[in-house]
Design a protein around this motif. Sequence first.
Motif, PDB file in Angstrom:
ATOM      1  N   GLN A 257     -24.299 -11.242  29.049  1.00  4.60           N
ATOM      2  CA  GLN A 257     -25.503 -11.384  28.085  1.00  4.60           C
ATOM      3  C   GLN A 257     -25.629  -9.910  27.106  1.00  4.60           C
ATOM      4  N   ALA A 258     -24.321  -9.811  26.681  1.00  2.77           N
ATOM      5  CA  ALA A 258     -24.083  -8.558  25.831  1.00  2.77           C
ATOM      6  C   ALA A 258     -25.039  -8.722  24.440  1.00  2.77           C
ATOM      7  N   SER A 259     -25.435  -7.307  24.080  1.00  4.94           N
ATOM      8  CA  SER A 259     -25.854  -7.317  22.657  1.00  4.94           C
ATOM      9  C   SER A 259     -25.084  -7.345  21.456  1.00  4.94           C
ATOM     10  N   THR A 260     -25.347  -7.635  20.412  1.00  4.16           N
ATOM     11  CA  THR A 260     -24.334  -7.499  19.358  1.00  4.16           C
ATOM     12  C   THR A 260     -24.785  -6.689  18.070  1.00  4.16           C
ATOM     13  N   VAL A 261     -23.972  -5.824  17.565  1.00  5.03           N
ATOM     14  CA  VAL A 261     -24.324  -5.035  16.353  1.00  5.03           C
ATOM     15  C   VAL A 261     -23.353  -5.087  15.446  1.00  5.03           C
ATOM     16  N   CYS A 262     -23.855  -5.118  14.200  1.00  2.82           N
ATOM     17  CA  CYS A 262     -22.825  -5.266  12.920  1.00  2.82           C
ATOM     18  C   CYS A 262     -23.063  -3.891  12.447  1.00  2.82           C
TER      19      CYS A 262
ATOM     20  N   THR B 115     -15.318   7.361  13.265  1.00  4.15           N
ATOM     21  CA  THR B 115     -15.116   6.285  14.408  1.00  4.15           C
ATOM     22  C   THR B 115     -16.042   5.352  14.750  1.00  4.15           C
ATOM     23  N   VAL B 116     -16.005   4.500  15.516  1.00  2.00           N
ATOM     24  CA  VAL B 116     -17.246   3.656  15.619  1.00  2.00           C
ATOM     25  C   VAL B 116     -18.195   4.293  16.752  1.00  2.00           C
ATOM     26  N   LEU B 117     -17.443   5.124  17.576  1.00  2.00           N
ATOM     27  CA  LEU B 117     -18.285   5.971  18.337  1.00  2.00           C
ATOM     28  C   LEU B 117     -19.345   6.889  17.600  1.00  2.00           C
ATOM     29  N   ASP B 118     -18.726   7.432  16.753  1.00  3.60           N
ATOM     30  CA  ASP B 118     -19.982   8.108  15.655  1.00  3.60           C
ATOM     31  C   ASP B 118     -20.878   7.350  14.861  1.00  3.60           C
TER      32      ASP B 118
ATOM     33  N   ARG C 264     -16.982  -1.367  28.183  1.00  2.84           N
ATOM     34  CA  ARG C 264     -18.349  -2.012  27.958  1.00  2.84           C
ATOM     35  C   ARG C 264     -18.973  -1.991  26.309  1.00  2.84           C
ATOM     36  N   VAL C 265     -17.767  -1.917  25.387  1.00  3.37           N
ATOM     37  CA  VAL C 265     -17.933  -2.096  24.052  1.00  3.37           C
ATOM     38  C   VAL C 265     -16.686  -2.921  23.742  1.00  3.37           C
ATOM     39  N   LEU C 266     -17.031  -4.159  23.001  1.00  2.00           N
ATOM     40  CA  LEU C 266     -16.291  -5.197  22.722  1.00  2.00           C
ATOM     41  C   LEU C 266     -16.047  -5.478  21.308  1.00  2.00           C
ATOM     42  N   ASP C 267     -14.953  -5.953  20.935  1.00  2.00           N
ATOM     43  CA  ASP C 267     -14.838  -6.266  19.384  1.00  2.00           C
ATOM     44  C   ASP C 267     -15.348  -7.933  19.461  1.00  2.00           C
ATOM     45  N   ALA C 268     -15.184  -8.461  18.249  1.00  2.00           N
ATOM     46  CA  ALA C 268     -15.731 -10.002  17.959  1.00  2.00           C
ATOM     47  C   ALA C 268     -14.746 -10.639  19.000  1.00  2.00           C
ATOM     48  N   GLN C 269     -13.758 -10.611  19.359  1.00  2.00           N
ATOM     49  CA  GLN C 269     -12.775 -11.376  20.097  1.00  2.00           C
ATOM     50  C   GLN C 269     -13.348 -11.132  21.595  1.00  2.00           C
ATOM     51  N   GLY C 270     -14.016 -10.170  21.968  1.00  2.00           N
ATOM     52  CA  GLY C 270     -14.432  -9.991  23.394  1.00  2.00           C
ATOM     53  C   GLY C 270     -13.373  -9.208  24.140  1.00  2.00           C
ATOM     54  N   GLN C 271     -12.746  -8.195  23.320  1.00  2.43           N
ATOM     55  CA  GLN C 271     -11.818  -7.116  23.939  1.00  2.43           C
ATOM     56  C   GLN C 271     -12.198  -5.692  23.659  1.00  2.43           C
ATOM     57  N   ALA C 272     -12.059  -5.148  24.667  1.00  2.00           N
ATOM     58  CA  ALA C 272     -12.560  -3.721  24.840  1.00  2.00           C
ATOM     59  C   ALA C 272     -12.012  -2.946  23.814  1.00  2.00           C
ATOM     60  N   VAL C 273     -12.521  -1.984  23.251  1.00  2.00           N
ATOM     61  CA  VAL C 273     -12.274  -1.119  22.213  1.00  2.00           C
ATOM     62  C   VAL C 273     -12.306   0.236  22.576  1.00  2.00           C
TER      63      VAL C 273
ATOM     64  N   MET D 108     -18.206  -4.218  10.690  1.00  4.38           N
ATOM     65  CA  MET D 108     -17.666  -4.702  12.036  1.00  4.38           C
ATOM     66  C   MET D 108     -18.424  -5.124  13.252  1.00  4.38           C
ATOM     67  N   ARG D 109     -18.234  -6.201  13.634  1.00  9.58           N
ATOM     68  CA  ARG D 109     -19.180  -6.698  14.764  1.00  9.58           C
ATOM     69  C   ARG D 109     -18.794  -6.333  16.224  1.00  9.58           C
TER      70      ARG D 109
END
Length: 294
Positions: A11-16, A24-27, A49-58, A68-69
């Motif tokens: 039940q992950a949340s999603t952010v665009c 960076t995405v972290l920033d 615990r942070v994934l890209d749109a394909q469900g792979q860890a980044v 980026m989703r």
Amino acid sequence: MTTPFDPARQQASTVCLPPGNWATVLDCLCDHFKAIGREQWLDRFARGRVLDAQGQAVAATLAYRPGMRLHYFREVANEKPIPVQETILHADEHLVVADKPHFLPVTPTGEYVEQTLLRRLIRRLDNPHLVPLHRIDRHTAGLVLFSANPETRGAYQRLFPQRRIDKRYQAIAAAMAQHEFPLVHRSRLVHGEPFFRMHEVPGSENSETHACVLEKNGDLWRYGLSPVTGKTHQLRVHMAALGAGICNDPFYPHLVDEQDDYARPLKLLAQSLRFTDPLSGEERYFESRLTLQW
């Protein structure tokens, strides 16, 4: 090696990611979610615990790109257990009906993630596709209907906005001899302050509740309530507006700042659901096994 988790099962949340000048995405995430510290985000990245749109860890060092989703899993450190137990009343390939006890949230919110009806049912039934078809308040007990199958979900979701599902509640509150029952109460409800409280304001009506008296016990009466609309806290606000806030209500008519008292639950129960099944055409009726004690 860190194994990416399944965003559906967890039940992950999603952010665009919004437009900006982050490296960076972290920033970006640190700036966008100011209540979550940088160390906490780094820990999430490290555990996949942070994934890209394909469900792979980044990685935390991944270059930022607007639009980026990302999927991320909401976590609450040292989440406090809620010492109540839900009951599954019905489960088939399309529907799950649960009896929710008082104090248990339906879905993750605020300080509650794992201690929610949804997450408990996902674990018990091993079905990551469960989605609640409606909500009841954390303080309210009773029936909650879940979709178990994404392919048939839409047919059941349409029952609610089309008002093709009959919902009956019970409440215990002070006697209201000043009113004639049964009665219909309509008003305009909007969010107030604090944000989670609703209140009535002048204007076109957007909420409607039908009320009757089921039982009298001295200064307390048991009421039958049928919400025609489904506004947040509708029954609680309407009962308070009629002059008898529901027993043990911490929000209405006045906000009470106190911790949960499991010995004094809100005397409100989502008692029954009745509808015609949109797939089979059969009449479906579910009734809570919970009761409101005087």
